[in-house]
Design a protein around this motif. Structure first.
Motif, PDB file in Angstrom:
ATOM      1  N   LEU A 158       0.988  -1.161  -0.064  1.00 36.93           N
ATOM      2  CA  LEU A 158       0.137   0.216   0.098  1.00 36.93           C
ATOM      3  C   LEU A 158       0.896   1.228  -0.145  1.00 36.93           C
ATOM      4  O   LEU A 158       2.006   1.306   0.675  1.00 36.93           O
ATOM      5  CB  LEU A 158      -0.912   0.102   1.323  1.00 36.93           C
ATOM      6  N   HIS A 159       0.659   2.313  -0.863  1.00 34.98           N
ATOM      7  CA  HIS A 159       1.206   3.344  -0.757  1.00 34.98           C
ATOM      8  C   HIS A 159       0.285   4.634  -0.497  1.00 34.98           C
ATOM      9  O   HIS A 159      -0.773   4.506  -1.059  1.00 34.98           O
ATOM     10  CB  HIS A 159       1.919   3.932  -2.378  1.00 34.98           C
ATOM     11  N   LEU A 160       0.781   5.649   0.503  1.00 35.84           N
ATOM     12  CA  LEU A 160      -0.166   6.729   0.697  1.00 35.84           C
ATOM     13  C   LEU A 160      -0.111   7.631  -0.135  1.00 35.84           C
ATOM     14  O   LEU A 160       0.892   8.068  -0.674  1.00 35.84           O
ATOM     15  CB  LEU A 160       0.431   7.278   2.142  1.00 35.84           C
ATOM     16  N   ILE A 161      -1.187   8.057  -0.538  1.00 35.05           N
ATOM     17  CA  ILE A 161      -1.087   9.066  -1.768  1.00 35.05           C
ATOM     18  C   ILE A 161      -1.905  10.610  -1.121  1.00 35.05           C
ATOM     19  O   ILE A 161      -1.398  11.539  -1.620  1.00 35.05           O
ATOM     20  CB  ILE A 161      -1.777   8.816  -2.918  1.00 35.05           C
ATOM     21  N   HIS A 162      -2.619  10.332  -0.237  1.00 35.04           N
ATOM     22  CA  HIS A 162      -3.178  11.591   0.628  1.00 35.04           C
ATOM     23  C   HIS A 162      -3.290  11.241   1.934  1.00 35.04           C
ATOM     24  O   HIS A 162      -3.888  10.202   2.169  1.00 35.04           O
ATOM     25  CB  HIS A 162      -4.478  11.917  -0.327  1.00 35.04           C
ATOM     26  N   TYR A 163      -3.356  12.585   2.629  1.00 37.83           N
ATOM     27  CA  TYR A 163      -3.883  12.294   3.982  1.00 37.83           C
ATOM     28  C   TYR A 163      -4.530  13.694   4.643  1.00 37.83           C
ATOM     29  O   TYR A 163      -4.181  14.653   3.743  1.00 37.83           O
ATOM     30  CB  TYR A 163      -2.839  11.795   5.040  1.00 37.83           C
ATOM     31  N   SER A 164      -5.368  13.713   5.543  1.00 38.37           N
ATOM     32  CA  SER A 164      -5.851  14.821   6.141  1.00 38.37           C
ATOM     33  C   SER A 164      -5.803  14.823   7.557  1.00 38.37           C
ATOM     34  O   SER A 164      -6.384  13.771   8.090  1.00 38.37           O
ATOM     35  CB  SER A 164      -7.145  15.116   5.564  1.00 38.37           C
ATOM     36  N   TYR A 165      -5.648  15.851   8.231  1.00 36.81           N
ATOM     37  CA  TYR A 165      -5.729  15.702   9.713  1.00 36.81           C
ATOM     38  C   TYR A 165      -6.941  16.506  10.375  1.00 36.81           C
ATOM     39  O   TYR A 165      -7.245  16.660  11.541  1.00 36.81           O
ATOM     40  CB  TYR A 165      -4.527  16.582  10.163  1.00 36.81           C
ATOM     41  N   GLY A 166      -7.900  17.054   9.269  1.00 37.03           N
ATOM     42  CA  GLY A 166      -9.170  17.624   9.934  1.00 37.03           C
ATOM     43  C   GLY A 166      -9.591  18.364   8.622  1.00 37.03           C
ATOM     44  O   GLY A 166      -9.134  18.538   7.609  1.00 37.03           O
ATOM     45  N   VAL A 167     -10.735  19.134   8.994  1.00 38.84           N
ATOM     46  CA  VAL A 167     -11.433  19.908   8.103  1.00 38.84           C
ATOM     47  C   VAL A 167     -10.484  20.733   7.472  1.00 38.84           C
ATOM     48  O   VAL A 167      -9.681  21.504   7.919  1.00 38.84           O
ATOM     49  CB  VAL A 167     -12.582  20.471   8.545  1.00 38.84           C
ATOM     50  N   ASN A 168     -10.259  21.137   6.160  1.00 39.60           N
ATOM     51  CA  ASN A 168      -9.527  21.896   5.351  1.00 39.60           C
ATOM     52  C   ASN A 168      -8.172  21.721   5.278  1.00 39.60           C
ATOM     53  O   ASN A 168      -7.330  22.515   5.008  1.00 39.60           O
ATOM     54  CB  ASN A 168     -10.030  23.381   5.903  1.00 39.60           C
ATOM     55  N   SER A 169      -7.740  20.510   6.019  1.00 39.46           N
ATOM     56  CA  SER A 169      -6.407  20.217   5.858  1.00 39.46           C
ATOM     57  C   SER A 169      -6.246  18.806   4.693  1.00 39.46           C
ATOM     58  O   SER A 169      -7.044  17.898   5.045  1.00 39.46           O
ATOM     59  CB  SER A 169      -5.987  19.587   7.087  1.00 39.46           C
ATOM     60  N   THR A 170      -5.278  19.160   3.734  1.00 29.80           N
ATOM     61  CA  THR A 170      -5.140  17.725   2.947  1.00 29.80           C
ATOM     62  C   THR A 170      -3.630  17.943   2.628  1.00 29.80           C
ATOM     63  O   THR A 170      -3.178  19.174   2.620  1.00 29.80           O
ATOM     64  CB  THR A 170      -5.825  18.029   1.639  1.00 29.80           C
ATOM     65  N   GLU A 171      -2.999  16.820   2.576  1.00 32.92           N
ATOM     66  CA  GLU A 171      -1.380  16.857   2.217  1.00 32.92           C
ATOM     67  C   GLU A 171      -1.324  15.694   1.277  1.00 32.92           C
ATOM     68  O   GLU A 171      -2.002  14.881   1.235  1.00 32.92           O
ATOM     69  CB  GLU A 171      -0.847  16.565   3.544  1.00 32.92           C
TER      70      GLU A 171
ATOM     71  N   ALA B 282       4.959   6.444  12.828  1.00 34.21           N
ATOM     72  CA  ALA B 282       4.710   7.194  13.969  1.00 34.21           C
ATOM     73  C   ALA B 282       3.448   7.570  14.483  1.00 34.21           C
ATOM     74  O   ALA B 282       2.590   7.998  13.499  1.00 34.21           O
ATOM     75  CB  ALA B 282       5.501   8.535  13.956  1.00 34.21           C
ATOM     76  N   VAL B 283       2.882   7.178  15.495  1.00 31.83           N
ATOM     77  CA  VAL B 283       1.551   7.012  16.074  1.00 31.83           C
ATOM     78  C   VAL B 283       1.172   8.411  15.986  1.00 31.83           C
ATOM     79  O   VAL B 283      -0.071   8.711  15.543  1.00 31.83           O
ATOM     80  CB  VAL B 283       1.405   6.544  17.610  1.00 31.83           C
ATOM     81  N   SER B 284       1.915   9.406  16.311  1.00 31.70           N
ATOM     82  CA  SER B 284       1.395  10.640  16.478  1.00 31.70           C
ATOM     83  C   SER B 284       1.010  11.342  15.257  1.00 31.70           C
ATOM     84  O   SER B 284       0.107  12.301  15.040  1.00 31.70           O
ATOM     85  CB  SER B 284       2.387  11.672  16.978  1.00 31.70           C
ATOM     86  N   TYR B 285       1.473  10.702  14.028  1.00 33.58           N
ATOM     87  CA  TYR B 285       1.278  11.139  12.817  1.00 33.58           C
ATOM     88  C   TYR B 285       0.157  10.403  12.115  1.00 33.58           C
ATOM     89  O   TYR B 285      -0.478  10.928  11.132  1.00 33.58           O
ATOM     90  CB  TYR B 285       2.568  11.445  11.916  1.00 33.58           C
ATOM     91  N   GLY B 286       0.321   9.138  12.331  1.00 36.22           N
ATOM     92  CA  GLY B 286      -0.835   8.253  11.960  1.00 36.22           C
ATOM     93  C   GLY B 286      -0.612   7.700  10.538  1.00 36.22           C
ATOM     94  O   GLY B 286      -1.059   6.866  10.045  1.00 36.22           O
ATOM     95  N   LYS B 287       0.512   8.281   9.823  1.00 37.97           N
ATOM     96  CA  LYS B 287       0.744   7.807   8.639  1.00 37.97           C
ATOM     97  C   LYS B 287       1.751   6.525   8.879  1.00 37.97           C
ATOM     98  O   LYS B 287       2.732   6.439   9.467  1.00 37.97           O
ATOM     99  CB  LYS B 287       1.643   8.875   7.905  1.00 37.97           C
ATOM    100  N   LEU B 288       1.432   5.469   7.814  1.00 40.29           N
ATOM    101  CA  LEU B 288       1.861   4.179   8.051  1.00 40.29           C
ATOM    102  C   LEU B 288       2.560   3.829   6.671  1.00 40.29           C
ATOM    103  O   LEU B 288       1.920   4.090   5.714  1.00 40.29           O
ATOM    104  CB  LEU B 288       1.010   2.985   8.463  1.00 40.29           C
ATOM    105  N   THR B 289       3.865   2.937   6.850  1.00 39.34           N
ATOM    106  CA  THR B 289       4.403   2.691   5.539  1.00 39.34           C
ATOM    107  C   THR B 289       4.363   1.255   5.644  1.00 39.34           C
ATOM    108  O   THR B 289       4.575   0.580   6.816  1.00 39.34           O
ATOM    109  CB  THR B 289       5.982   3.134   5.621  1.00 39.34           C
ATOM    110  N   PHE B 290       3.697   0.601   4.553  1.00 39.49           N
ATOM    111  CA  PHE B 290       3.441  -1.100   4.692  1.00 39.49           C
ATOM    112  C   PHE B 290       4.509  -1.664   3.854  1.00 39.49           C
ATOM    113  O   PHE B 290       5.062  -1.342   2.923  1.00 39.49           O
ATOM    114  CB  PHE B 290       2.085  -1.101   3.980  1.00 39.49           C
ATOM    115  N   GLY B 291       4.517  -2.946   4.088  1.00 33.19           N
ATOM    116  CA  GLY B 291       5.557  -3.660   3.335  1.00 33.19           C
ATOM    117  C   GLY B 291       4.522  -4.263   2.138  1.00 33.19           C
ATOM    118  O   GLY B 291       3.423  -4.089   2.331  1.00 33.19           O
ATOM    119  N   GLN B 292       5.122  -5.231   1.358  1.00 31.56           N
ATOM    120  CA  GLN B 292       4.505  -5.926   0.197  1.00 31.56           C
ATOM    121  C   GLN B 292       3.385  -6.782   0.522  1.00 31.56           C
ATOM    122  O   GLN B 292       2.463  -7.087  -0.051  1.00 31.56           O
ATOM    123  CB  GLN B 292       5.366  -6.491  -0.831  1.00 31.56           C
TER     124      GLN B 292
END
Lengths: 112, 109
Positions: free
Chosen positions: A43-56, B91-101
């Motif tokens: 899985l590859h992260l393509i977008h995320y948001s921490y709340g309303v009007n926040s996108t990265e 990092a839990v505080s950021y919530g973004k995760l990197t996944f393996g295959q």
């Protein structure tokens, strides 16, 4: 029941069409994410948001765009779909400081 | 850059045999590691996280910072353990995760 919903589950469209993948959650989570997954790959992260009007932008560059006008809604849009956009798109949400992601069932997009 | 490597795409064992799914990572800070599982026709879900040091469905995983590994183990595999398993780092505080295959585990009767 608290859940995260994605529609459509499956979509087959022609090149050049505009598409929007919907993601809604009734879990009250502030953080939401879009991951892209090709068959048999990570899985590859393509977008995320921490709340309303926040996108990265995420780690993987994507031609798609997202918006977050309401806490519960995080749609992903492709203005002009191409065959290279064929993939599965997974939406997720999380509780701050916990790290657990709650995933939707995914939207499988095929662009002909 | 952070990275997660699961060297085995496929793993087959017989029911009752021990199973170990390998996960190696690279991360510059203090890692937080997770195992996610996807059973057939179900959505991806959390199995366990290293900070909890818990056993879920008989599975355990120990973080080895020296070897930068977070292998998932179960002493006696069951047929219902057949699924796709993903190791994830973040990092839990950021919530973004990197996944393996991912590793597809098949437990034969």
């Amino acid at each position: 029941e608290a859940d995260i919903y994605q529609t459509p589950r499956y979509l087959v469209i022609g090149t050049g069409k505009k598409i929007t993948l919907e993601c809604s959650q009734t879990m009250g989570h502030d953080k939401m994410y879009w991951y892209q997954q090709d068959p048999g790959m990570e899985l590859h992260l393509i977008h995320y948001s921490y709340g309303v009007n926040s996108t990265e932008k995420g780690d993987l560059s994507s031609e798609s765009t997202v918006s977050r006008i309401r806490t519960e809604h995080f749609p992903l849009t492709l203005e002009s779909a191409r065959p290279s956009h064929t993939s599965q798109y997974l939406c997720a949400s999380s509780i701050p400081e916990q790290g657990e992601l709650f995933f939707g069932e995914g939207s499988r997009l095929t662009v002909l | 850059a952070q990275r997660v490597t699961q060297p085995e795409k496929l793993l087959s064992v017989f029911k009752g045999a021990p199973v170990e799914l390998k996960c190696n990572y690279s991360y510059s800070g203090s890692p937080e590691l997770f195992w996610y599982v996807q059973y057939s026709r179900q959505r991806l879900q959390l199995l366990l996280r290293h900070i909890s040091r818990e056993s879920i469905k008989g599975f355990t995983a120990d973080l080895n910072k020296g070897e930068t590994s977070f292998h998932l183990k179960k002493p006696f595999a069951q047929e219902e353990d057949s699924a796709m398993y993903y190791c994830a780092l973040g990092a839990v505080s950021y919530g973004k995760l990197t996944f393996g295959q991912g590793t597809i585990l098949t437990v034969h009767p």
